[in-house]
Design a protein around this motif. Structure first.
Motif, PDB file in Angstrom:
ATOM      1  N   GLU A   7       1.774   7.814 -12.129  1.00 17.57           N
ATOM      2  CA  GLU A   7       0.477   8.278 -11.623  1.00 17.57           C
ATOM      3  C   GLU A   7      -0.185   7.221 -10.740  1.00 17.57           C
ATOM      4  O   GLU A   7      -0.880   7.545  -9.791  1.00 17.57           O
ATOM      5  N   TYR A   8       0.021   5.962 -11.088  1.00 19.46           N
ATOM      6  CA  TYR A   8      -0.637   4.863 -10.375  1.00 19.46           C
ATOM      7  C   TYR A   8      -0.282   4.851  -8.887  1.00 19.46           C
ATOM      8  O   TYR A   8      -1.139   4.614  -8.050  1.00 19.46           O
ATOM      9  N   SER A  63      -7.333   6.120 -15.929  1.00 21.21           N
ATOM     10  CA  SER A  63      -6.218   6.549 -16.790  1.00 21.21           C
ATOM     11  C   SER A  63      -4.871   6.421 -16.076  1.00 21.21           C
ATOM     12  O   SER A  63      -3.828   6.378 -16.721  1.00 21.21           O
ATOM     13  N   CYS A  64      -4.889   6.323 -14.758  1.00 20.89           N
ATOM     14  CA  CYS A  64      -3.647   6.208 -13.979  1.00 20.89           C
ATOM     15  C   CYS A  64      -3.091   4.788 -13.980  1.00 20.89           C
ATOM     16  O   CYS A  64      -1.923   4.578 -13.650  1.00 20.89           O
ATOM     17  N   ILE A  92      -7.418   9.218  -2.159  1.00 21.10           N
ATOM     18  CA  ILE A  92      -8.433   9.385  -3.202  1.00 21.10           C
ATOM     19  C   ILE A  92      -9.836   9.431  -2.595  1.00 21.10           C
ATOM     20  O   ILE A  92     -10.728  10.098  -3.109  1.00 21.10           O
ATOM     21  N   ILE A  93     -10.011   8.763  -1.479  1.00 20.55           N
ATOM     22  CA  ILE A  93     -11.309   8.786  -0.790  1.00 20.55           C
ATOM     23  C   ILE A  93     -11.610  10.209  -0.314  1.00 20.55           C
ATOM     24  O   ILE A  93     -12.719  10.715  -0.488  1.00 20.55           O
ATOM     25  N   LYS A  94     -10.617  10.859   0.275  1.00 24.09           N
ATOM     26  CA  LYS A  94     -10.798  12.245   0.736  1.00 24.09           C
ATOM     27  C   LYS A  94     -11.005  13.178  -0.460  1.00 24.09           C
ATOM     28  O   LYS A  94     -11.798  14.114  -0.388  1.00 24.09           O
TER      29      LYS A  94
END
Length: 177
Positions: A68-69, A61-62, A76-78
């Motif tokens: 947001e992108y 959705s980002c 995001i991995i964490k």
């Protein structure tokens, strides 16, 4: 390196350094075989984790919203790794990448039963005189060659990378070029 010179369009070096220069090209090929190819495996596992986490984090959705992108960076991995949902498959993938690759790069489990066994199945050398007749292996070839015991792999479970690794420019000796 200090004694090398460029003459015309060739890099020239003292004859006594022949073996050292050859080892440089050999080390480069070896690093490709042992390190650089594994980066691709990690990329594929991270991509799988992102797809799996999409329903939980709504990552896709980002994409349409620039505000947001830009937030979709390595953090995001964490976020996936520390998610409270213990059943999140993506979380397990990220934890496995961290655990296995940290162990691998610290030198543990290099005997074939360590971390990379989960990612890397096989490599083989094709003799130079047979190379032109060699057919690239596909994931379908792997599926067809499985024995019907235990868990069976599907085509989507397999990533085949047909890579030709040479010292330089295919079959040419780098020291004669």
């Amino acid at each position: 390196m200090e004694q090398m010179r460029v003459l015309g369009d060739e890099i020239c070096y003292p004859a006594k350094d022949y073996l050292t220069v050859y080892k440089l090209f050999s080390a480069r090929a070896d690093l490709y075989r042992t390190v650089y190819k594994h980066r691709k495996a990690v990329e594929l596992m991270v991509a799988d984790a992102l797809v799996e986490a999409n329903s939980y984090l709504e990552i896709s959705s980002c994409i349409q919203d620039p505000s947001e992108y830009w937030k979709l960076d390595d953090t995001i991995i964490k976020t996936i790794e520390t998610a409270p949902d213990q059943e999140l498959k993506a979380k397990n993938l990220i934890q496995r990448i961290r655990r296995d690759f940290i162990r691998y790069f610290l030198g543990w489990g290099l005997g074939g039963n360590g971390a990379m066994g989960l990612l890397f199945c096989n490599e083989y050398a094709v003799p130079k005189d047979k190379l032109e007749h060699f057919k690239n292996v596909t994931s379908q070839d792997v599926i067809c060659s499985q024995k019907s015991s235990g868990m069976m792999l599907k085509e989507d479970d397999i990533v085949v990378s047909n890579v030709k690794i040479a010292l330089t420019r295919g079959t040419l000796n780098p020291l004669e070029q």
